[in-house]
Design a protein around this motif. Sequence first.
Motif, mmCIF file in Angstrom:
data_model
loop_
_atom_site.group_PDB
_atom_site.id
_atom_site.type_symbol
_atom_site.label_atom_id
_atom_site.label_comp_id
_atom_site.label_asym_id
_atom_site.label_seq_id
_atom_site.Cartn_x
_atom_site.Cartn_y
_atom_site.Cartn_z
ATOM 1 N N LEU A 169 0.821 -1.217 0.000
ATOM 2 C CA LEU A 169 0.000 0.000 0.000
ATOM 3 C C LEU A 169 0.855 1.267 0.000
ATOM 4 O O LEU A 169 0.355 2.352 -0.297
ATOM 5 C CB LEU A 169 -0.939 0.008 1.205
ATOM 6 C CG LEU A 169 -2.134 -0.929 1.103
ATOM 7 C CD1 LEU A 169 -2.866 -1.001 2.434
ATOM 8 C CD2 LEU A 169 -3.070 -0.476 -0.006
ATOM 9 N N LEU A 170 2.130 1.141 0.322
ATOM 10 C CA LEU A 170 3.013 2.306 0.282
ATOM 11 C C LEU A 170 3.273 2.760 -1.153
ATOM 12 O O LEU A 170 3.881 3.800 -1.374
ATOM 13 C CB LEU A 170 4.326 2.002 1.009
ATOM 14 C CG LEU A 170 4.178 1.715 2.508
ATOM 15 C CD1 LEU A 170 5.517 1.335 3.108
ATOM 16 C CD2 LEU A 170 3.561 2.895 3.248
ATOM 17 N N ALA A 171 2.796 1.984 -2.117
ATOM 18 C CA ALA A 171 2.895 2.357 -3.534
ATOM 19 C C ALA A 171 1.541 2.835 -4.062
ATOM 20 O O ALA A 171 1.365 2.986 -5.269
ATOM 21 C CB ALA A 171 3.392 1.175 -4.345
ATOM 22 N N ALA A 172 0.600 3.084 -3.175
ATOM 23 C CA ALA A 172 -0.741 3.517 -3.585
ATOM 24 C C ALA A 172 -0.678 4.891 -4.253
ATOM 25 O O ALA A 172 0.238 5.676 -4.005
ATOM 26 C CB ALA A 172 -1.664 3.569 -2.361
ATOM 27 N N PRO A 173 -1.676 5.190 -5.084
ATOM 28 C CA PRO A 173 -1.690 6.475 -5.785
ATOM 29 C C PRO A 173 -2.288 7.618 -4.952
ATOM 30 O O PRO A 173 -2.801 8.585 -5.492
ATOM 31 C CB PRO A 173 -2.555 6.180 -7.012
ATOM 32 C CG PRO A 173 -3.519 5.156 -6.522
ATOM 33 C CD PRO A 173 -2.732 4.306 -5.548
ATOM 34 N N ASP A 174 -2.234 7.511 -3.643
ATOM 35 C CA ASP A 174 -2.855 8.511 -2.765
ATOM 36 C C ASP A 174 -1.878 8.835 -1.632
ATOM 37 O O ASP A 174 -1.583 7.968 -0.795
ATOM 38 C CB ASP A 174 -4.167 7.943 -2.210
ATOM 39 C CG ASP A 174 -4.916 8.943 -1.363
ATOM 40 O OD1 ASP A 174 -5.894 9.529 -1.858
ATOM 41 O OD2 ASP A 174 -4.528 9.132 -0.189
ATOM 42 N N ILE A 231 12.932 -2.466 3.263
ATOM 43 C CA ILE A 231 13.755 -1.385 3.808
ATOM 44 C C ILE A 231 14.529 -0.717 2.671
ATOM 45 O O ILE A 231 14.572 0.514 2.568
ATOM 46 C CB ILE A 231 14.721 -1.920 4.891
ATOM 47 C CG1 ILE A 231 13.943 -2.448 6.106
ATOM 48 C CG2 ILE A 231 15.737 -0.872 5.300
ATOM 49 C CD1 ILE A 231 13.213 -1.404 6.893
ATOM 50 N N ILE A 232 15.118 -1.503 1.810
ATOM 51 C CA ILE A 232 15.884 -0.959 0.688
ATOM 52 C C ILE A 232 14.963 -0.155 -0.233
ATOM 53 O O ILE A 232 15.292 0.962 -0.652
ATOM 54 C CB ILE A 232 16.607 -2.084 -0.076
ATOM 55 C CG1 ILE A 232 17.703 -2.679 0.815
ATOM 56 C CG2 ILE A 232 17.185 -1.581 -1.390
ATOM 57 C CD1 ILE A 232 18.293 -3.974 0.307
ATOM 58 N N GLN A 233 13.794 -0.701 -0.536
ATOM 59 C CA GLN A 233 12.838 0.013 -1.390
ATOM 60 C C GLN A 233 12.370 1.304 -0.719
ATOM 61 O O GLN A 233 12.179 2.323 -1.384
ATOM 62 C CB GLN A 233 11.626 -0.873 -1.690
ATOM 63 C CG GLN A 233 11.923 -2.037 -2.597
ATOM 64 C CD GLN A 233 10.751 -3.001 -2.719
ATOM 65 O OE1 GLN A 233 9.688 -2.794 -2.132
ATOM 66 N NE2 GLN A 233 10.937 -4.066 -3.481
ATOM 67 N N GLY A 234 12.186 1.249 0.586
ATOM 68 C CA GLY A 234 11.727 2.429 1.324
ATOM 69 C C GLY A 234 12.696 3.581 1.290
ATOM 70 O O GLY A 234 12.300 4.753 1.323
ATOM 71 N N PRO A 287 8.329 11.369 1.908
ATOM 72 C CA PRO A 287 9.211 11.528 3.068
ATOM 73 C C PRO A 287 8.771 10.736 4.306
ATOM 74 O O PRO A 287 9.613 10.323 5.099
ATOM 75 C CB PRO A 287 9.199 13.031 3.342
ATOM 76 C CG PRO A 287 8.013 13.568 2.627
ATOM 77 C CD PRO A 287 7.728 12.629 1.490
ATOM 78 N N VAL A 288 7.485 10.496 4.465
ATOM 79 C CA VAL A 288 7.022 9.740 5.630
ATOM 80 C C VAL A 288 7.499 8.296 5.554
ATOM 81 O O VAL A 288 7.841 7.700 6.574
ATOM 82 C CB VAL A 288 5.478 9.830 5.763
ATOM 83 C CG1 VAL A 288 4.967 8.933 6.858
ATOM 84 C CG2 VAL A 288 5.061 11.262 6.018
ATOM 85 N N VAL A 289 7.550 7.747 4.359
ATOM 86 C CA VAL A 289 8.042 6.373 4.189
ATOM 87 C C VAL A 289 9.542 6.335 4.504
ATOM 88 O O VAL A 289 10.023 5.422 5.175
ATOM 89 C CB VAL A 289 7.747 5.829 2.779
ATOM 90 C CG1 VAL A 289 8.360 4.444 2.591
ATOM 91 C CG2 VAL A 289 6.247 5.787 2.532
ATOM 92 N N LYS A 290 10.266 7.338 4.047
ATOM 93 C CA LYS A 290 11.697 7.400 4.365
ATOM 94 C C LYS A 290 11.910 7.497 5.871
ATOM 95 O O LYS A 290 12.813 6.863 6.418
ATOM 96 C CB LYS A 290 12.362 8.559 3.633
ATOM 97 C CG LYS A 290 12.478 8.316 2.143
ATOM 98 C CD LYS A 290 13.154 9.452 1.430
ATOM 99 C CE LYS A 290 13.188 9.130 -0.061
ATOM 100 N NZ LYS A 290 13.866 10.121 -0.839
#
Length: 152
Positions: free
Chosen positions: A65-70, A101-104, A110-113
């Motif tokens: 879901l971290l790749a969601a369009p929202d 982790i690597i993808q993040g 920035p919140v994912v980072k």
Amino acid sequence: MQDEKDYTKTIKLICELLQSDPTPEVILGLRESFETLSKQLRTGPFLEVFETTLSNIPFAALFSLLAAPDNRLIATVAEVTGQLLKPVTWAMVHQTFEEYIIQGLDHPHPVVKCLVLNQFLKCEGSSDPVSTIVTRLSRCVQAWVPESQVHY
């Protein structure tokens, strides 16, 4: 018979929405449901909500879901994921979620980072050189991100 707990209803709704096509209505429903789940994790009982969430929603679904369009959905899912990862040790995060982790680290939000960097901070107790470098680096980067963007 005991009434179904609110967090159980929220988790069931999330599971139903995750199985639907990602229409704008479904994205909105997911965003609202994850916002509710985040509040339920904060207000507790944490252990019950934590166990019920992870028994029904795998981390892989959260990470996808971290790749969601929202952007609001991404931020809310990152917040919930961070809450669920709080009790997880660095060794387990590194071993189980290394790919994520690597993808993040390359994620545009920035919140994912921040979520990823917070996981790196868990390695602080390790004495190996990589952990020391990661700890120092993550503290520097975390200082660059405004506190208002960090919701953990």
